[in-house]
Design a protein around this motif. Structure first.
Motif, PDB file in Angstrom:
ATOM      1  N   GLU A  31     -21.075 -21.455 -21.142  1.00  0.00           N
ATOM      2  CA  GLU A  31     -19.625 -20.518 -21.657  1.00  0.00           C
ATOM      3  C   GLU A  31     -19.504 -20.036 -22.909  1.00  0.00           C
ATOM      4  O   GLU A  31     -19.761 -20.484 -23.635  1.00  0.00           O
ATOM      5  CB  GLU A  31     -18.870 -22.039 -20.901  1.00  0.00           C
ATOM      6  CG  GLU A  31     -16.707 -21.369 -20.900  1.00  0.00           C
ATOM      7  CD  GLU A  31     -15.890 -22.090 -20.557  1.00  0.00           C
ATOM      8  OE1 GLU A  31     -14.535 -22.140 -20.272  1.00  0.00           O
ATOM      9  OE2 GLU A  31     -16.534 -23.537 -20.414  1.00  0.00           O
ATOM     10  N   PRO A  37     -17.160 -24.927 -15.094  1.00  0.00           N
ATOM     11  CA  PRO A  37     -15.671 -24.511 -16.402  1.00  0.00           C
ATOM     12  C   PRO A  37     -14.115 -25.312 -16.364  1.00  0.00           C
ATOM     13  O   PRO A  37     -13.579 -25.217 -15.328  1.00  0.00           O
ATOM     14  CB  PRO A  37     -15.782 -23.388 -17.059  1.00  0.00           C
ATOM     15  CG  PRO A  37     -17.117 -23.080 -16.501  1.00  0.00           C
ATOM     16  CD  PRO A  37     -17.823 -23.662 -15.194  1.00  0.00           C
ATOM     17  N   SER A  69     -19.056 -17.433 -17.396  1.00  0.00           N
ATOM     18  CA  SER A  69     -19.621 -18.845 -17.599  1.00  0.00           C
ATOM     19  C   SER A  69     -21.260 -18.264 -17.364  1.00  0.00           C
ATOM     20  O   SER A  69     -21.602 -17.010 -16.579  1.00  0.00           O
ATOM     21  CB  SER A  69     -19.825 -19.351 -16.887  1.00  0.00           C
ATOM     22  OG  SER A  69     -18.206 -20.140 -17.515  1.00  0.00           O
TER      23      SER A  69
END
Length: 85
Positions: free
Chosen positions: A42, A83, A16
């Motif tokens: 991401e 994420p 990311s």
């Protein structure tokens, strides 16, 4: 960096990036005013290595996630918007 693996001549990176939206360098963001928002993007990159040199490259990016963050009325909450593994 979330993950790095290699084998069979392939190298995979999953990561990311965190940055402030100050311009529109990607075609999918063309025409949007810089928002100044901090966003997290991401991506997964896969490389084929032959004789120690990069021969091919593929990438999968979460462009829709980036657009949603830029357009969102709410600021990014790192605890909520990180994420998912």
């Amino acid at each position: 960096m979330h993950g790095v693996t290699s084998g069979g001549g392939l190298v995979m990176l999953w990561f990311s990036s965190r940055a402030r939206h100050v311009g529109n360098g990607f075609p999918q963001l063309a025409g949007r005013e810089p928002s100044g928002r901090v966003i997290v993007a991401e991506a997964v990159h896969l490389f084929r290595v032959i004789d120690g040199r990069l021969a091919e490259h593929w990438a999968v990016r979460d462009d829709l996630g980036v657009q949603r963050q830029i357009d969102s009325a709410e600021p990014l909450d790192p605890a909520r918007d990180r994420p998912r593994f």
